[in-house]
Design a protein around this motif. Structure first.
Motif, PDB file in Angstrom:
ATOM      1  N   LEU A   1      50.746  17.249  14.988  1.00 45.62           N
ATOM      2  CA  LEU A   1      49.960  18.395  15.470  1.00 45.62           C
ATOM      3  C   LEU A   1      49.283  19.185  14.357  1.00 45.62           C
ATOM      4  CD1 LEU A   1      52.238  19.590  18.393  1.00 45.62           C
ATOM      5  CD2 LEU A   1      50.218  18.117  18.473  1.00 45.62           C
ATOM      6  N   PRO A   2      49.975  19.546  13.270  1.00 44.24           N
ATOM      7  CA  PRO A   2      49.287  20.322  12.226  1.00 44.24           C
ATOM      8  C   PRO A   2      48.082  19.597  11.632  1.00 44.24           C
ATOM      9  CG  PRO A   2      51.663  20.461  11.936  1.00 44.24           C
ATOM     10  CD  PRO A   2      51.412  19.402  12.991  1.00 44.24           C
ATOM     11  N   ALA A   3      48.069  18.267  11.654  1.00 42.20           N
ATOM     12  CA  ALA A   3      46.971  17.507  11.049  1.00 42.20           C
ATOM     13  C   ALA A   3      45.819  17.247  12.015  1.00 42.20           C
ATOM     14  CB  ALA A   3      47.501  16.178  10.512  1.00 42.20           C
ATOM     15  N   ARG A   4      45.945  17.599  13.285  1.00 50.74           N
ATOM     16  CA  ARG A   4      44.886  17.301  14.263  1.00 50.74           C
ATOM     17  C   ARG A   4      43.533  17.880  13.857  1.00 50.74           C
ATOM     18  NH1 ARG A   4      46.315  15.305  19.265  1.00 50.74           N
ATOM     19  NH2 ARG A   4      44.626  16.334  20.376  1.00 50.74           N
ATOM     20  N   ALA A   5      43.540  19.084  13.321  1.00 52.47           N
ATOM     21  CA  ALA A   5      42.281  19.714  12.926  1.00 52.47           C
ATOM     22  C   ALA A   5      41.631  18.989  11.746  1.00 52.47           C
ATOM     23  CB  ALA A   5      42.508  21.180  12.589  1.00 52.47           C
TER      24      ALA A   5
ATOM     25  N   SER B   1      37.008  16.040  14.910  1.00 54.67           N
ATOM     26  CA  SER B   1      35.833  16.810  14.517  1.00 54.67           C
ATOM     27  C   SER B   1      35.559  18.008  15.421  1.00 54.67           C
ATOM     28  CB  SER B   1      34.599  15.898  14.466  1.00 54.67           C
ATOM     29  OG  SER B   1      34.348  15.324  15.733  1.00 54.67           O
ATOM     30  N   ALA B   2      36.001  17.974  16.657  1.00 54.48           N
ATOM     31  CA  ALA B   2      35.747  19.081  17.584  1.00 54.48           C
ATOM     32  C   ALA B   2      36.803  20.178  17.485  1.00 54.48           C
ATOM     33  CB  ALA B   2      35.698  18.575  19.023  1.00 54.48           C
ATOM     34  N   VAL B   3      37.870  19.940  16.720  1.00 55.71           N
ATOM     35  CA  VAL B   3      38.975  20.902  16.640  1.00 55.71           C
ATOM     36  C   VAL B   3      38.885  21.681  15.337  1.00 55.71           C
ATOM     37  CG1 VAL B   3      41.489  21.157  16.537  1.00 55.71           C
ATOM     38  CG2 VAL B   3      40.459  19.524  18.120  1.00 55.71           C
TER      39      VAL B   3
ATOM     40  N   ALA C   1      35.358  23.013  19.696  1.00 60.97           N
ATOM     41  CA  ALA C   1      33.938  23.366  19.730  1.00 60.97           C
ATOM     42  C   ALA C   1      33.376  23.052  21.108  1.00 60.97           C
ATOM     43  CB  ALA C   1      33.186  22.590  18.662  1.00 60.97           C
ATOM     44  N   ARG C   2      32.551  23.961  21.609  1.00 63.14           N
ATOM     45  CA  ARG C   2      31.846  23.750  22.883  1.00 63.14           C
ATOM     46  C   ARG C   2      30.457  23.206  22.593  1.00 63.14           C
ATOM     47  NH1 ARG C   2      33.022  29.559  24.735  1.00 63.14           N
ATOM     48  NH2 ARG C   2      30.870  29.729  24.088  1.00 63.14           N
TER      49      ARG C   2
ATOM     50  N   VAL D   1      32.796  15.493  29.566  1.00 60.28           N
ATOM     51  CA  VAL D   1      34.159  15.047  29.252  1.00 60.28           C
ATOM     52  C   VAL D   1      34.127  13.655  28.642  1.00 60.28           C
ATOM     53  CG1 VAL D   1      36.361  14.334  30.292  1.00 60.28           C
ATOM     54  CG2 VAL D   1      35.328  16.515  30.930  1.00 60.28           C
ATOM     55  N   GLU D   2      33.329  12.762  29.219  1.00 60.52           N
ATOM     56  CA  GLU D   2      33.236  11.412  28.674  1.00 60.52           C
ATOM     57  C   GLU D   2      32.766  11.443  27.221  1.00 60.52           C
ATOM     58  OE1 GLU D   2      30.989   7.132  29.341  1.00 60.52           O
ATOM     59  OE2 GLU D   2      30.758   8.691  30.868  1.00 60.52           O
ATOM     60  N   GLY D   3      31.757  12.257  26.936  1.00 55.38           N
ATOM     61  CA  GLY D   3      31.277  12.379  25.560  1.00 55.38           C
ATOM     62  C   GLY D   3      32.349  12.905  24.624  1.00 55.38           C
ATOM     63  N   ALA D   4      33.104  13.898  25.069  1.00 58.49           N
ATOM     64  CA  ALA D   4      34.168  14.472  24.242  1.00 58.49           C
ATOM     65  C   ALA D   4      35.276  13.449  23.991  1.00 58.49           C
ATOM     66  CB  ALA D   4      34.736  15.725  24.903  1.00 58.49           C
ATOM     67  N   LEU D   5      35.658  12.698  25.023  1.00 58.10           N
ATOM     68  CA  LEU D   5      36.703  11.686  24.851  1.00 58.10           C
ATOM     69  C   LEU D   5      36.244  10.570  23.926  1.00 58.10           C
ATOM     70  CD1 LEU D   5      38.132  11.414  28.492  1.00 58.10           C
ATOM     71  CD2 LEU D   5      39.072  12.699  26.550  1.00 58.10           C
ATOM     72  N   ARG D   6      34.986  10.157  24.051  1.00 57.98           N
ATOM     73  CA  ARG D   6      34.454   9.119  23.150  1.00 57.98           C
ATOM     74  C   ARG D   6      34.435   9.614  21.697  1.00 57.98           C
ATOM     75  NH1 ARG D   6      33.073   4.790  25.723  1.00 57.98           N
ATOM     76  NH2 ARG D   6      32.370   4.872  27.892  1.00 57.98           N
ATOM     77  N   ARG D   7      34.083  10.883  21.507  1.00 56.99           N
ATOM     78  CA  ARG D   7      34.092  11.460  20.154  1.00 56.99           C
ATOM     79  C   ARG D   7      35.516  11.482  19.600  1.00 56.99           C
ATOM     80  NH1 ARG D   7      31.682  16.358  20.899  1.00 56.99           N
ATOM     81  NH2 ARG D   7      33.707  17.217  21.398  1.00 56.99           N
ATOM     82  N   ASP D   8      36.491  11.864  20.432  1.00 54.96           N
ATOM     83  CA  ASP D   8      37.887  11.874  19.979  1.00 54.96           C
ATOM     84  C   ASP D   8      38.349  10.470  19.593  1.00 54.96           C
ATOM     85  OD1 ASP D   8      37.938  14.604  20.420  1.00 54.96           O
ATOM     86  OD2 ASP D   8      39.331  14.512  22.121  1.00 54.96           O
ATOM     87  N   LEU D   9      37.965   9.451  20.370  1.00 54.92           N
ATOM     88  CA  LEU D   9      38.330   8.078  20.030  1.00 54.92           C
ATOM     89  C   LEU D   9      37.666   7.633  18.722  1.00 54.92           C
ATOM     90  CD1 LEU D   9      38.275   6.260  23.487  1.00 54.92           C
ATOM     91  CD2 LEU D   9      40.249   6.619  22.003  1.00 54.92           C
TER      92      LEU D   9
END
Length: 160
Positions: free
Chosen positions: A24-28, A32-34, A56-57, A136-144
């Motif tokens: 968790l501490p390393a997620r940011a 890139s959105a966190v 980020a929104r 949501v799809e865009g955000a999930l793809r960015r997270d992947l």
């Protein structure tokens, strides 16, 4: 209820990806959105662990989101819940080892379900459903994509 599912093949071991997802501490550092992560519970990573991350929104602002671990079956399945305004979200990460191009890699699937909890949540889902699903799809793809990029140093270190 609306559901968005995305998948990607990431050339990394499932254990390395699990370590990234649950640190968790390393997620940011790798998402890139966190912008920031605040762990709200003491101890390790297990069902009941909660944290708040500032994401980020699309409009350039930032929004805090709280997450709670519902299920954590290392290194295969992670289920999180996140309460929203009139809608609760359930995010499921599934990691499956596969052989691709004669190399081991992991198929990572993320599924986000939005469950309306109040009448206005249902109305918003009807009005904004398609637009929200695309966001949501865009955000999930960015997270992947971020996860795949973060996993690269782990692969390079093993090869050395």
């Amino acid at each position: 209820m609306s559901t968005v599912t995305v998948s990607a093949f990431i050339e990394a071991q499932d254990a390395d990806l699990w370590r990234l997802l649950t640190d968790l501490p390393a997620r940011a550092d790798w998402l890139s959105a966190v912008g920031a992560v605040e762990v709200l519970t003491d101890g390790g990573f297990f069902p009941g662990t909660t944290w708040r991350e500032t994401r980020a929104r699309p409009d350039g602002g930032a929004e805090p989101e709280e997450f709670e671990v519902v299920e954590a079956t290392a290194p295969r399945r992670l289920v999180l819940c996140s309460p929203g305004a009139g809608v609760d979200y359930r995010i499921t990460w599934t990691l499956r080892t596969v052989e691709r191009r004669r190399r081991g890699c992991t198929e990572v699937t993320v599924r986000q379900e939005a469950v309306p909890t109040r009448p206005y949540g249902r109305v918003l889902a009807l009005i904004l459903g398609g637009l929200a699903a695309r966001a949501v799809e865009g955000a999930l793809r960015r997270d992947l994509a971020d996860l795949a990029l973060a996993a690269r140093p782990a692969r390079s270190a093993e090869a050395a």
